[in-house]
Design a protein around this motif. Structure first.
Motif, PDB file in Angstrom:
ATOM      1  N   PRO A  19       0.011   5.313  30.151  1.00 17.86           N
ATOM      2  CA  PRO A  19       1.017   5.865  29.248  1.00 17.86           C
ATOM      3  C   PRO A  19       1.272   7.351  29.427  1.00 17.86           C
ATOM      4  N   SER A  20       0.299   8.068  30.065  1.00 14.64           N
ATOM      5  CA  SER A  20       0.505   9.494  30.246  1.00 14.64           C
ATOM      6  C   SER A  20       1.374   9.814  31.455  1.00 14.64           C
ATOM      7  N   VAL A  21       1.665   8.810  32.288  1.00 16.93           N
ATOM      8  CA  VAL A  21       2.496   9.036  33.477  1.00 16.93           C
ATOM      9  C   VAL A  21       3.971   8.977  33.096  1.00 16.93           C
ATOM     10  N   THR A  22       4.685  10.054  33.405  1.00 15.85           N
ATOM     11  CA  THR A  22       6.123  10.082  33.111  1.00 15.85           C
ATOM     12  C   THR A  22       6.968  10.120  34.380  1.00 15.85           C
ATOM     13  N   THR A  23       6.393  10.587  35.494  1.00 18.10           N
ATOM     14  CA  THR A  23       7.122  10.615  36.771  1.00 18.10           C
ATOM     15  C   THR A  23       6.173  10.281  37.907  1.00 18.10           C
ATOM     16  N   VAL A  24       6.766   9.772  38.979  1.00 14.88           N
ATOM     17  CA  VAL A  24       6.014   9.540  40.219  1.00 14.88           C
ATOM     18  C   VAL A  24       6.772  10.263  41.333  1.00 14.88           C
ATOM     19  N   ALA A  25       6.138  11.265  41.909  1.00 14.10           N
ATOM     20  CA  ALA A  25       6.780  12.038  42.980  1.00 14.10           C
ATOM     21  C   ALA A  25       6.327  11.499  44.331  1.00 14.10           C
ATOM     22  N   VAL A  26       7.290  11.054  45.138  1.00 15.43           N
ATOM     23  CA  VAL A  26       6.973  10.496  46.462  1.00 15.43           C
ATOM     24  C   VAL A  26       7.465  11.449  47.544  1.00 15.43           C
ATOM     25  N   GLU A  27       6.633  11.685  48.528  1.00 13.03           N
ATOM     26  CA  GLU A  27       6.998  12.531  49.668  1.00 13.03           C
ATOM     27  C   GLU A  27       6.684  11.813  50.969  1.00 13.03           C
ATOM     28  N   PRO A  28       7.537  12.008  52.004  1.00  9.99           N
ATOM     29  CA  PRO A  28       8.822  12.704  51.956  1.00  9.99           C
ATOM     30  C   PRO A  28       9.853  11.896  51.178  1.00  9.99           C
ATOM     31  N   ASN A  29      10.966  12.552  50.819  1.00 12.31           N
ATOM     32  CA  ASN A  29      11.963  11.854  50.001  1.00 12.31           C
ATOM     33  C   ASN A  29      12.891  10.979  50.846  1.00 12.31           C
ATOM     34  N   LYS A  30      12.755  11.050  52.178  1.00 11.34           N
ATOM     35  CA  LYS A  30      13.481  10.143  53.073  1.00 11.34           C
ATOM     36  C   LYS A  30      12.658  10.007  54.336  1.00 11.34           C
ATOM     37  N   LEU A  31      12.691   8.817  54.940  1.00 10.00           N
ATOM     38  CA  LEU A  31      11.872   8.554  56.113  1.00 10.00           C
ATOM     39  C   LEU A  31      12.711   7.848  57.169  1.00 10.00           C
ATOM     40  N   THR A  32      12.619   8.337  58.406  1.00  7.61           N
ATOM     41  CA  THR A  32      13.317   7.707  59.532  1.00  7.61           C
ATOM     42  C   THR A  32      12.299   7.344  60.600  1.00  7.61           C
ATOM     43  N   LEU A  33      12.309   6.089  61.015  1.00  7.19           N
ATOM     44  CA  LEU A  33      11.401   5.599  62.049  1.00  7.19           C
ATOM     45  C   LEU A  33      12.225   5.114  63.231  1.00  7.19           C
ATOM     46  N   ILE A  34      11.774   5.420  64.460  1.00 10.08           N
ATOM     47  CA  ILE A  34      12.612   5.156  65.634  1.00 10.08           C
ATOM     48  C   ILE A  34      11.926   4.275  66.674  1.00 10.08           C
ATOM     49  N   ALA A  35      10.872   3.579  66.278  1.00  9.92           N
ATOM     50  CA  ALA A  35      10.201   2.679  67.224  1.00  9.92           C
ATOM     51  C   ALA A  35       9.588   1.512  66.468  1.00  9.92           C
ATOM     52  N   LYS A  36       9.638   0.339  67.072  1.00 10.64           N
ATOM     53  CA  LYS A  36       9.020  -0.829  66.463  1.00 10.64           C
ATOM     54  C   LYS A  36       7.519  -0.599  66.320  1.00 10.64           C
ATOM     55  N   ASP A  37       6.992  -0.953  65.152  1.00  8.96           N
ATOM     56  CA  ASP A  37       5.578  -0.784  64.807  1.00  8.96           C
ATOM     57  C   ASP A  37       5.174   0.673  64.589  1.00  8.96           C
ATOM     58  N   GLN A  38       6.159   1.587  64.618  1.00  4.61           N
ATOM     59  CA  GLN A  38       5.833   2.978  64.272  1.00  4.61           C
ATOM     60  C   GLN A  38       5.416   3.048  62.805  1.00  4.61           C
ATOM     61  N   LYS A  39       4.423   3.874  62.532  1.00  6.05           N
ATOM     62  CA  LYS A  39       3.895   3.977  61.174  1.00  6.05           C
ATOM     63  C   LYS A  39       4.063   5.393  60.639  1.00  6.05           C
ATOM     64  N   ALA A  40       4.237   5.481  59.349  1.00  2.45           N
ATOM     65  CA  ALA A  40       4.295   6.769  58.665  1.00  2.45           C
ATOM     66  C   ALA A  40       3.740   6.573  57.264  1.00  2.45           C
ATOM     67  N   THR A  41       3.140   7.615  56.741  1.00  2.64           N
ATOM     68  CA  THR A  41       2.499   7.504  55.428  1.00  2.64           C
ATOM     69  C   THR A  41       3.297   8.245  54.363  1.00  2.64           C
ATOM     70  N   THR A  43       3.243   9.594  50.438  1.00  2.00           N
ATOM     71  CA  THR A  43       2.279   9.964  49.400  1.00  2.00           C
ATOM     72  C   THR A  43       2.985   9.981  48.060  1.00  2.00           C
ATOM     73  N   ALA A  44       2.270   9.525  47.034  1.00  2.00           N
ATOM     74  CA  ALA A  44       2.836   9.473  45.684  1.00  2.00           C
ATOM     75  C   ALA A  44       1.907  10.190  44.716  1.00  2.00           C
TER      76      ALA A  44
END
Length: 274
Positions: A19-41, A43-44
């Motif tokens: 109940p104390s959580v009012t927002t969830v900030a996720v970074e980065p705010n946009k993600l672009t991947l350019i290869a199959k099976d490419q991974k990126a993390t 954070t929230a």
């Protein structure tokens, strides 16, 4: 007493939602991947109304992808590209969530600008630009391709800069992952407007002596033509021979004329063998 289970469920739900959580900030705010099976993390950070991190809510984060066929997301926020497309990845604590766009562009085709190139003159250069697109036909920006040439004696290429090395035709190839494309480079010599031999005359003291003649070719603007080897001949090979590279060899005493022909232009050097 019959209302007690319902109250307990409500309390449990409120506790689960943090109940104390009012927002969830996720970074980065946009993600672009350019290869199959490419991974990126991603954070929230769950935060309260004062913008402070709610540490115990991190374990309650739920990650989801609106189109898991495009990109899947794990419980730790790791996104894996699967096919070209766009999906939305969300991080939620209870009813509070935040969403970021994930764009997957897996290169499938490479074309070139210009599509075909011709260079007139050795050491002339031109820059060609690879245009990389995914299977949806969208251009994939900011990628670095691997270049190769079928013949370094005709054309070399570094980071898209093509340098003419000699007359002929070469195929230039760009590769990025499983995507590749080829373009043709044609190198020609400019028309020869003038030719002069250096030295114009040479005396060789004895049989077996040699001298290398240099052919200086110029175009209509008086600029030197590089990499153009004329056709060589000797008026009397019994006195002096000449190789395809202009190397003259004394055979016996006498005089001979060494001729160089380039296009419709000719020049001669006199060779005397003592």
């Amino acid at each position: 007493m019959s209302r007690l289970p319902g109250l307990l469920s409500l309390v449990g739900l409120l506790a689960a939602c943090g109940p104390s959580v009012t927002t969830v900030a996720v970074e980065p705010n946009k993600l672009t991947l350019i290869a199959k099976d490419q991974k990126a993390t991603l954070t929230a950070q769950p935060k309260d109304k004062d913008g402070q991190m709610v540490v115990d809510a991190i374990l309650k984060l739920r990650w989801t992808s609106s189109d898991p066929a495009v990109a899947a997301v794990g419980a730790n926020g790791v996104v894996t590209a699967l096919k070209s497309g766009v999906t939305k990845v969300s991080a939620a604590v209870g009813e509070v969530s935040s969403t970021v766009d994930v764009v997957v562009s897996i290169p499938t085709t490479i074309t070139f600008d210009p599509p075909k190139t011709e260079l007139v003159g050795v050491k002339k250069s031109v820059t060609i630009t690879p245009i990389v697109k995914d299977e949806a036909g969208r251009e994939v920006p900011g990628v670095v391709v691997i270049w190769s040439t079928s013949d370094n004696n005709v054309a070399s290429i570094t980071d898209g800069l093509v340098v003419a090395e000699g007359a002929g035709t070469a195929t230039l190839k760009a590769t990025l992952g499983e995507a590749s494309g080829s373009t043709t480079i044609v190198v020609t010599h400019p028309a020869v407007a003038g030719i002069a031999l250096e030295p114009a005359a040479q005396t060789l003291e004895k049989v077996g002596d040699a001298v290398r003649l240099k052919a200086n070719l110029t175009d209509a603007q008086g600029q030197a033509i590089l990499g153009f080897n004329p056709k060589w001949s000797s008026s009397d090979p019994n006195i002096a021979t000449v190789s395809d590279a202009g190397q003259v060899l004394a055979v016996k005493k006498g005089k001979a004329k060494i001729k160089a022909v380039a296009g419709d232009k000719t020049a001669e050097a006199e060779i005397i063998v003592k």
